[in-house]
Motif scaffolding. Structure first.
Motif: not given
Length: 382
Positions: A291-292, A338-340, A296-299, A310-313
């Motif tokens: 979820d972080y 970077l892969s994520h 994850a669920d950008p918009e 806005q959720a924490l990233r």
């Protein structure tokens, strides 16, 4: 939400800094010099120990005391185990805290009491208990605090804690626990002591280099320096509205990263996780894919953009105290992040000895935590 415009408004930062946090960070070098002078006047420089202690016990309240124990443990390495005695009690107030010596502690051990208060009855009782067992006690606390008489009466060594010039006692008592300069006021005399007993190397010339490095970092990270050329302001802006994953590499970087996580929570109200490489990769890897994660669920079309923040990233903060060449897990850390699609902030100090590089990492991260605290609405009044 971070008010980035405030970062480049020195006058507004000064008005928001009700606790003198920026001043405390800027005066870290001066605290080192003052603390070294107090330690010398207390007689640490004249000590002639008969040998190394078997173990070093550290007891004291708050983030600063915890960091002192962690830093001493990292610098001492295999010379002797360093054990922090965790306080117990029903509240974090000075009168409620209690500490207990482990059953194995005895006359061949050393007890250190770093505190910004000095009125804790629990520390006085601990010092008396240590005296009965023959344990050497050294305390660093405010001058004329109740702990002074207890330690001196138990044939221990007391070092007055360094304060800033022209600092009023009431202002000192109110702000000192949260000030970044507190760490060096407590840490420096103990460095000198442990140098004398042979657990680590911190001669006077090394401490002067530390003070000089802290002064240079205060110039680079000060409020008058614009964000684009200020490493602390840049880091603060990058960490706003994120979940910092502080990954460290190197003996000095480990305690610096753990302290950074602690002061981010204490000063800026920002949760952070710290871990050492390479173990940090499996420990935090799921956070980068869950979820972080950045993707994850950008918009979410149905999210209320007014009422739902806005959720924490996650954002990786890579703290290192050694160069990139040689054996390192930094490459794997960058590749995983970077892969994520997870952004990375990196801090690597300039060349110097262990204490100098440690001082630089602590200075930049302390300034960054202060800027986050001052530029985040609702934090300056805490």
């Amino acid at each position: 939400m971070l008010d980035e415009t405030l970062l480049d408004a020195p006058d507004d930062l000064a008005l928001a800094d009700r606790r003198g946090l920026l001043r405390g960070a800027a005066e870290a070098g001066a605290r080192v010099r003052t603390a070294a002078r107090h330690a010398a006047e207390a007689g640490i420089a004249d000590l002639h120990p008969e040998g190394r202690p078997r173990a070093v016990l550290v007891a004291g309240p708050g983030t600063a005391a915890a960091a002192v124990a962690d830093l001493i443990g990292a610098l001492a390495g295999a010379s002797a185990p360093v054990v922090r005695l965790q306080p117990t009690g029903v509240a974090p107030a000075a009168g409620a805290l209690r500490w207990a010596l482990p059953g194995w502690a005895g006359s061949v051990d050393l007890l250190l009491l770093p505190t910004t208060d000095g009125s804790e009855p629990g520390l006085a009782l601990l010092a008396e208990q240590a005296y009965r067992r023959g344990i050497t006690v050294v305390a660093v606390a405010p001058k004329a605090s109740p702990l002074t008489e207890t330690v001196s009466g138990s044939r221990g060594l007391f070092v007055p804690m360094a304060v800033a010039p022209n600092e009023a006692p009431n202002e000192y008592a109110e702000n000192i626990a949260a000030s970044p300069g507190t760490l060096w006021a407590l840490f420096t005399p103990l460095l000198m002591l442990l140098d004398r007993v042979g657990l680590l190397e911190a001669p006077p010339e090394a401490l002067e280099k530390v003070a000089d490095r802290l002064d240079r970092m205060a110039e680079r990270c000060g409020p008058a320096i614009a964000t684009y050329s200020n490493p602390a302001k840049t880091l603060a802006a990058e960490l706003a509205d994120t979940l910092p994953l502080i990954w460290t590499e190197g003996a000095a970087a480990g305690p610096a990263g753990r302290r950074f996580a602690a002061v981010l929570a204490e000063l800026a109200g920002l949760p952070a996780l710290a871990a050492e490489l390479p173990e940090a990769l499996p420990a935090h890897g799921v956070l980068l894919a869950g979820d972080y994660a950045a993707g994850a669920d950008p918009e979410d079309f149905f999210r209320d953009r007014v009422d739902e923040p806005q959720a924490l990233r996650a954002r990786v903060v890579l703290l290192r105290d050694r160069p990139s060449d040689g054996l390192t897990a930094a490459h794997a850390a960058r590749e995983l992040a970077l892969s994520h699609e997870t952004a990375i902030s990196e801090l690597e100090p300039e060349e110097g000895d262990d204490l100098e590089t440690l001082a630089e990492l602590l200075a930049v991260t302390d300034f960054a935590a202060v800027y986050l605290s001052l530029a985040t609405p609702g934090r300056t009044a805490l």
